[in-house]
Write a protein that holds these residues in place. Structure first.
Motif, PDB file in Angstrom:
ATOM      1  N   MET A   1       0.452  -2.528  -6.617  1.00  0.00           N
ATOM      2  CA  MET A   1       1.151  -2.021  -5.431  1.00  0.00           C
ATOM      3  C   MET A   1       2.136  -3.062  -4.894  1.00  0.00           C
ATOM      4  O   MET A   1       3.216  -2.708  -4.407  1.00  0.00           O
ATOM      5  CB  MET A   1       0.150  -1.621  -4.352  1.00  0.00           C
ATOM      6  CG  MET A   1      -0.591  -2.777  -3.704  1.00  0.00           C
ATOM      7  SD  MET A   1      -1.848  -2.203  -2.545  1.00  0.00           S
ATOM      8  CE  MET A   1      -2.137  -3.720  -1.587  1.00  0.00           C
TER       9      MET A   1
ATOM     10  N   HIS B   1       0.832  -1.212   0.000  1.00  0.00           N
ATOM     11  CA  HIS B   1       0.000   0.000   0.000  1.00  0.00           C
ATOM     12  C   HIS B   1       0.864   1.259   0.000  1.00  0.00           C
ATOM     13  O   HIS B   1       0.575   2.228  -0.713  1.00  0.00           O
ATOM     14  CB  HIS B   1      -0.928   0.000   1.219  1.00  0.00           C
ATOM     15  CG  HIS B   1      -2.229  -0.714   0.996  1.00  0.00           C
ATOM     16  ND1 HIS B   1      -3.090  -0.392  -0.043  1.00  0.00           N
ATOM     17  CD2 HIS B   1      -2.822  -1.726   1.681  1.00  0.00           C
ATOM     18  CE1 HIS B   1      -4.156  -1.180   0.013  1.00  0.00           C
ATOM     19  NE2 HIS B   1      -4.018  -2.000   1.040  1.00  0.00           N
ATOM     20  N   ILE B   2       1.914   1.251   0.796  1.00  0.00           N
ATOM     21  CA  ILE B   2       2.788   2.428   0.856  1.00  0.00           C
ATOM     22  C   ILE B   2       3.433   2.692  -0.504  1.00  0.00           C
ATOM     23  O   ILE B   2       3.438   3.824  -0.996  1.00  0.00           O
ATOM     24  CB  ILE B   2       3.864   2.231   1.943  1.00  0.00           C
ATOM     25  CG1 ILE B   2       3.217   2.289   3.338  1.00  0.00           C
ATOM     26  CG2 ILE B   2       4.968   3.282   1.806  1.00  0.00           C
ATOM     27  CD1 ILE B   2       4.155   1.926   4.477  1.00  0.00           C
TER      28      ILE B   2
ATOM     29  N   CYS C   1      -5.699   2.630  -4.789  1.00  0.00           N
ATOM     30  CA  CYS C   1      -6.008   2.796  -3.361  1.00  0.00           C
ATOM     31  C   CYS C   1      -6.434   1.477  -2.724  1.00  0.00           C
ATOM     32  O   CYS C   1      -5.922   1.089  -1.679  1.00  0.00           O
ATOM     33  CB  CYS C   1      -7.101   3.838  -3.176  1.00  0.00           C
ATOM     34  SG  CYS C   1      -6.559   5.533  -3.517  1.00  0.00           S
TER      35      CYS C   1
ATOM     36  N   SER D   1      -7.503   5.878   1.637  1.00  0.00           N
ATOM     37  CA  SER D   1      -6.850   7.002   0.948  1.00  0.00           C
ATOM     38  C   SER D   1      -7.694   7.496  -0.227  1.00  0.00           C
ATOM     39  O   SER D   1      -7.448   8.569  -0.766  1.00  0.00           O
ATOM     40  CB  SER D   1      -5.458   6.612   0.456  1.00  0.00           C
ATOM     41  OG  SER D   1      -5.513   5.582  -0.513  1.00  0.00           O
TER      42      SER D   1
ATOM     43  N   ALA E   1      -1.708   5.958   2.407  1.00  0.00           N
ATOM     44  CA  ALA E   1      -1.759   4.622   1.823  1.00  0.00           C
ATOM     45  C   ALA E   1      -2.932   3.827   2.393  1.00  0.00           C
ATOM     46  O   ALA E   1      -3.319   4.019   3.541  1.00  0.00           O
ATOM     47  CB  ALA E   1      -0.454   3.877   2.099  1.00  0.00           C
TER      48      ALA E   1
ATOM     49  N   ASN F   1       2.216   4.469  -3.916  1.00  0.00           N
ATOM     50  CA  ASN F   1       2.508   5.877  -4.195  1.00  0.00           C
ATOM     51  C   ASN F   1       3.688   6.054  -5.145  1.00  0.00           C
ATOM     52  O   ASN F   1       3.860   7.132  -5.720  1.00  0.00           O
ATOM     53  CB  ASN F   1       2.805   6.618  -2.883  1.00  0.00           C
ATOM     54  CG  ASN F   1       1.562   6.888  -2.071  1.00  0.00           C
ATOM     55  OD1 ASN F   1       0.825   7.822  -2.335  1.00  0.00           O
ATOM     56  ND2 ASN F   1       1.311   6.036  -1.071  1.00  0.00           N
TER      57      ASN F   1
END
Length: 334
Positions: free
Chosen positions: A300, A116-117, A294, A270, A266, A120
């Motif tokens: 991801m 998830h982080i 998201c 988000s 995240a 980005n």
């Protein structure tokens, strides 16, 4: 650089993505089960894992066709190893191990939150040191990252995660599942007219949403007992304003205290419009993943795995799935 094939199956989405050189997303196929679980008001783990078994081969085949590449062009196989639903995780893990063995490629087990982080990083560049605000159905955390793939959890929820609180409030208010997106829409129609408690306003980096959730439920119940009509849009707005304020204020406090260059948001929440609007007023740069990254998806996982590939953080073929992997232990050099 490398071409990574990634599999994500931690909950009720089965997804396969192919990412080349960290930025070129060749395919990201997601098979969602939301219509199936909607009738139960939440994800039923046994159904989720069974449906993954039924569709994993088709999703893999579609991803390869979409990418237009042969399997021998893949440099590594990545897969979510946890946290998540154990049955669902096992389906993705067995598929990934089979591919790694058959293709003689390294296997990369990825922590779901790291995925998830690094969602980005697909269309943005992350600047370190940074602070990650992780907001999802199962997690609400503040993660300090001094450098690439270094995780230090400095704050977390003591009870309900923010996404869980949204869904529980939605269920009590008889809203369609999942409740989060519905409440977000209602909040933009209503006004903040109900007084609700500010959760864990103690100056720490930790969160608690159980009290706020209970306050909304009790307020709604009180109106029902009196035979009075509560304004659902106003209640949604009141709840979201307080919840989003708790998230943003603690994230900003931590960001200032730690002197980070930016905040990255995240997780599934988000996508929340209210949170995005609130964080847009920050005096520290804030980046959100594109809406399509998201919620749970394999892109991801591929993004995080691309960084892990660079540092040769490969997994043994006897790796097991776990619902409680420690994010900090995923850091490079640990």
């Amino acid at each position: 650089m490398a071409t990574i094939l990634a599999i994500e199956s931690s909950c009720d989405e089965m997804s396969v993505a192919i990412l080349r050189d960290q930025k070129e997303l060749l395919a990201n196929v997601v098979a969602s089960q939301i219509d199936i679980h909607k009738q139960y008001g939440g994800v039923v783990p046994e159904i989720a894992s069974r449906k993954h078994v039924e569709c994993v081969s088709a999703v893999l085949r579609e991803a390869l066709q979409t990418a237009g590449i042969a399997v021998d062009e893949i440099d590594a196989i990545a897969v979510t190893k946890g946290p998540g639903l154990v049955g669902s995780l096992h389906v993705g893990m067995q598929e990934a191990k089979t591919l790694a063995i058959a293709l003689h490629k390294p296997l990369i087990g990825v922590h779901h939150i790291a995925g998830h982080i690094y969602a980005n990083a697909i269309e943005n560049t992350i600047h370190y040191p940074c602070l990650a605000l992780v907001v999802s159905g199962g997690h609400t955390e503040l993660v300090y990252m001094a450098s690439e793939f270094q995780f230090e959890v400095i704050g977390q929820t003591f009870d309900d995660a923010i996404g869980e609180a949204y869904d529980k409030v939605g269920r009590v208010l008889h809203l369609p599942y999942p409740g989060g997106p519905v409440i977000d829409k209602m909040a933009h129609v209503g006004k903040h007219s109900y007084k609700l408690p500010v959760p864990l306003d103690d100056g720490s980096y930790n969160f608690s949403f159980s009290g706020l959730k209970s306050a909304v439920i009790n307020l709604n119940h009180k109106y029902e007992q009196r035979g009075e009509t509560i304004n659902m849009d106003d209640l949604a707005c009141s709840f979201q304003d307080v919840a989003v304020e708790a998230l943003s204020s603690k994230a900003l406090k931590a960001a200032h205290d730690l002197k980070v260059k930016e905040i990255i948001v995240a997780g599934g929440v988000s996508a929340n419009k209210g949170l995005r609007e609130k964080m847009a007023n920050s005096d520290i740069p804030v980046i959100f993943p594109p809406m399509k990254y998201c919620t749970d998806n394999a892109a991801m996982i591929a993004s995080a795995a691309s960084v892990m590939y660079k540092y040769k953080k490969f997994s043994p073929l006897d790796i097991s799935v776990k619902p409680d992997y420690d994010l900090e232990k995923e850091s490079v050099g640990v």
